[in-house]
Scaffold this active site. Sequence first.
Site, PDB file in Angstrom:
ATOM      1  N   ASP A 197      -1.172  -8.490   0.718  1.00  0.00           N
ATOM      2  CA  ASP A 197       0.106  -8.450  -0.002  1.00  0.00           C
ATOM      3  C   ASP A 197       0.619  -9.859  -0.269  1.00  0.00           C
ATOM      4  O   ASP A 197       1.071 -10.181  -1.372  1.00  0.00           O
ATOM      5  CB  ASP A 197       1.165  -7.685   0.804  1.00  0.00           C
ATOM      6  CG  ASP A 197       0.831  -6.211   0.979  1.00  0.00           C
ATOM      7  OD1 ASP A 197      -0.253  -5.911   1.516  1.00  0.00           O
ATOM      8  OD2 ASP A 197       1.647  -5.359   0.588  1.00  0.00           O
TER       9      ASP A 197
ATOM     10  N   HIS B 176      -0.369   0.892   9.722  1.00  0.00           N
ATOM     11  CA  HIS B 176      -1.641   1.382   9.185  1.00  0.00           C
ATOM     12  C   HIS B 176      -2.543   1.838  10.309  1.00  0.00           C
ATOM     13  O   HIS B 176      -3.754   1.969  10.133  1.00  0.00           O
ATOM     14  CB  HIS B 176      -2.359   0.273   8.407  1.00  0.00           C
ATOM     15  CG  HIS B 176      -1.493  -0.441   7.447  1.00  0.00           C
ATOM     16  ND1 HIS B 176      -0.797  -1.579   7.777  1.00  0.00           N
ATOM     17  CD2 HIS B 176      -1.163  -0.162   6.174  1.00  0.00           C
ATOM     18  CE1 HIS B 176      -0.090  -1.970   6.713  1.00  0.00           C
ATOM     19  NE2 HIS B 176      -0.295  -1.133   5.744  1.00  0.00           N
TER      20      HIS B 176
ATOM     21  N   LYS C 171       5.999  -7.643   2.719  1.00  0.00           N
ATOM     22  CA  LYS C 171       5.694  -7.420   4.132  1.00  0.00           C
ATOM     23  C   LYS C 171       4.501  -8.304   4.493  1.00  0.00           C
ATOM     24  O   LYS C 171       3.555  -8.443   3.718  1.00  0.00           O
ATOM     25  CB  LYS C 171       5.352  -5.947   4.391  1.00  0.00           C
ATOM     26  CG  LYS C 171       6.477  -4.997   3.996  1.00  0.00           C
ATOM     27  CD  LYS C 171       6.282  -3.577   4.521  1.00  0.00           C
ATOM     28  CE  LYS C 171       5.045  -2.866   4.035  1.00  0.00           C
ATOM     29  NZ  LYS C 171       4.940  -2.738   2.575  1.00  0.00           N
TER      30      LYS C 171
ATOM     31  N   GLY D 208       0.823  -1.191   0.000  1.00  0.00           N
ATOM     32  CA  GLY D 208       0.000   0.000   0.000  1.00  0.00           C
ATOM     33  C   GLY D 208       0.861   1.246   0.000  1.00  0.00           C
ATOM     34  O   GLY D 208       1.972   1.246   0.519  1.00  0.00           O
ATOM     35  N   SER D 209       0.349   2.334  -0.587  1.00  0.00           N
ATOM     36  CA  SER D 209       1.049   3.615  -0.499  1.00  0.00           C
ATOM     37  C   SER D 209       0.822   4.219   0.890  1.00  0.00           C
ATOM     38  O   SER D 209       0.049   3.697   1.689  1.00  0.00           O
ATOM     39  CB  SER D 209       0.550   4.558  -1.592  1.00  0.00           C
ATOM     40  OG  SER D 209       0.895   4.053  -2.865  1.00  0.00           O
ATOM     41  N   GLY D 210       1.507   5.320   1.170  1.00  0.00           N
ATOM     42  CA  GLY D 210       1.370   5.965   2.466  1.00  0.00           C
ATOM     43  C   GLY D 210       2.530   5.677   3.406  1.00  0.00           C
ATOM     44  O   GLY D 210       2.564   6.188   4.527  1.00  0.00           O
ATOM     45  N   HIS D 211       3.490   4.847   2.920  1.00  0.00           N
ATOM     46  CA  HIS D 211       4.660   4.500   3.747  1.00  0.00           C
ATOM     47  C   HIS D 211       5.946   5.110   3.193  1.00  0.00           C
ATOM     48  O   HIS D 211       7.036   4.660   3.511  1.00  0.00           O
ATOM     49  CB  HIS D 211       4.819   2.981   3.825  1.00  0.00           C
ATOM     50  CG  HIS D 211       3.600   2.257   4.265  1.00  0.00           C
ATOM     51  ND1 HIS D 211       3.013   2.497   5.488  1.00  0.00           N
ATOM     52  CD2 HIS D 211       2.829   1.313   3.663  1.00  0.00           C
ATOM     53  CE1 HIS D 211       1.943   1.713   5.620  1.00  0.00           C
ATOM     54  NE2 HIS D 211       1.805   0.996   4.524  1.00  0.00           N
TER      55      HIS D 211
END
Lengths: 337, 337
Positions: free
Chosen positions: A113, A223, A108, A57-60
């Site tokens: 994922d 998250h 991860k 996911g994006s945001g990391h």
Amino acid sequence: MVGMKKLINDPADVVSEALRGMAAAHPDRLRVDLENRIVYRKDAPRPGKVGLISGGGSGHEPMHGGFVGVGMLDAACAGEVFTSPVPDQMMAATKAVDSGAGVLHIVKNYTGDVMNFEMAAELAAADAGTEVLSVVTNDDVAVQDSLYTAGRRGVGVTVLLEKIVGAAAEEGRPLQEVADLAKRVNDNGRSMGMALTSCTVPAAGKPTFDLAENEMEVGIGIHGEPGRQRLPLAPAREIAELLVDPVVSDLPYQQGDSVIAFVNGMGGTPLIELYVMYNEVAQLLDRAGITVARSLVGNYITSLEMAGCSVTLLKADDELVRLWDAPVNTPGLRWGA
Amino acid sequence: MVGMKKLINDPADVVSEALRGMAAAHPDRLRVDLENRIVYRKDAPRPGKVGLISGGGSGHEPMHGGFVGVGMLDAACAGEVFTSPVPDQMMAATKAVDSGAGVLHIVKNYTGDVMNFEMAAELAAADAGTEVLSVVTNDDVAVQDSLYTAGRRGVGVTVLLEKIVGAAAEEGRPLQEVADLAKRVNDNGRSMGMALTSCTVPAAGKPTFDLAENEMEVGIGIHGEPGRQRLPLAPAREIAELLVDPVVSDLPYQQGDSVIAFVNGMGGTPLIELYVMYNEVAQLLDRAGITVARSLVGNYITSLEMAGCSVTLLKADDELVRLWDAPVNTPGLRWGA
């Protein structure tokens, strides 16, 4: 919109516009497939080199797209914020970076994922005969199962693993050896994190969770998944103990061990505070007789604008330190090149 | 304490503990004088090399301590958060980095900093015969005078200047030439910033200013000094115009110009949003016929945990780009070394 102050346009466009920004900022190093949301090392595939892929996911950010480049990843697949990329993206990336030497997936441990990378590996094998091995990182000692994960979550050790395994792949090592090294890094790494504030997913428009003015969440995931406990705010010194003690006692790291020590910011915590935290962590390790061979302090695996930090230790022998020191040239991590 | 969620111990110890953290994290590159709060390049003074010093209030990390090292600064003096260091610190640093080739002071234009650096230069000259020249950066186009400044404030161009002039000093150029180059960089650079949120100075314990949930401050300074105007929250696209237009029209930057483009985060804004902003800035420059020779995206001159960003442009000729590309090895900026 109350609760959301962000430098964005339409929340639906954040990921694609950030990828455009990366493409515009790093044309010397990266090639970005905007349609499939894949960041490639500009010169991938490299003849004879094992391809390294990660994603999530994006945001990391900078993880993972910011870790693409010489000495680290060949490609990274970006999902929506906090959402796994889809198997088609991963398959496209896998096929594109395979020079014939095979591909390692660095995943991860989040259920989506893991499942999607597995499917992509099967699809790439069936479609193009690509040989794929995988490593799943699961270094977070905070909780056994979690909101999005069976087993332990994969967090900070992923950054160290991508750097170290990236250096090994750059040396031309064969796929099985690269995969074995990746497993060894994961097996020797442990992490734990905490948050002072929540973050706000753009599409949601409100904080992921509520945390009172005098509270912090210890053992939180990247998250905003619940951690071990909510506690009253505490000084950095106590927070360092709450993170370092469970990490050290888990592997366990012992007197005489040498480690790579990583104090990571969650995105909204300024560097001055991360150095205050590092000062505490270094003292705790010193008291435990654990030597810091190398250190990393900064925002590398983040949760949007969450305030907080995590501590990762990786037990390091001479080989791991040598691979850590090898040249790397990515937007997020760079030295010697 | 309401309004203050920070990874710190006693607010009075933040700066000294962060410096201890830097010393612990970077023993290979830095030497930290904890008593005088000076971060030194480990091998300073370098025979025959002009010494480069900067400094200012803490809270802007990685600036300036994080820019000490090969190819950048020889020393940085840290004040309390948002408070100028004192002349004694600056004098000690000046004397310590002087190899006989003289010292350049790089000073952001804030009244306290300018006055204290001037006094330190006089003291070092009187005490040790050190030859000192100074450059004062004043690149912020937002306002003419400000809370702590007569004339324009020194902001983002300081980062680019320390890198470029650091490379020139590393080449062994004489003091006057290094100072002339520094002036040329400042004269060709312009910046403007904005904030979505305030920050909280640890010793104050409450936000520096109030900003409503639906407001932003455009033209803000790096200590939360008032800017040009408060406006309703706007999309990244409009914010980029509000920053780029005044910057471009001020120098002015013109069609055919080549620039180093720098999108800086204020500390609490995550990288994904800075790339969204860079995407907008790159498009505006492209439409204006301005070529981006090099870019920098990230948190480099910050205001604690303030959310927001700034845009800096530096008109760049071949020499400036070559010096920008030269190796640098500091905690905050590193490549080629």
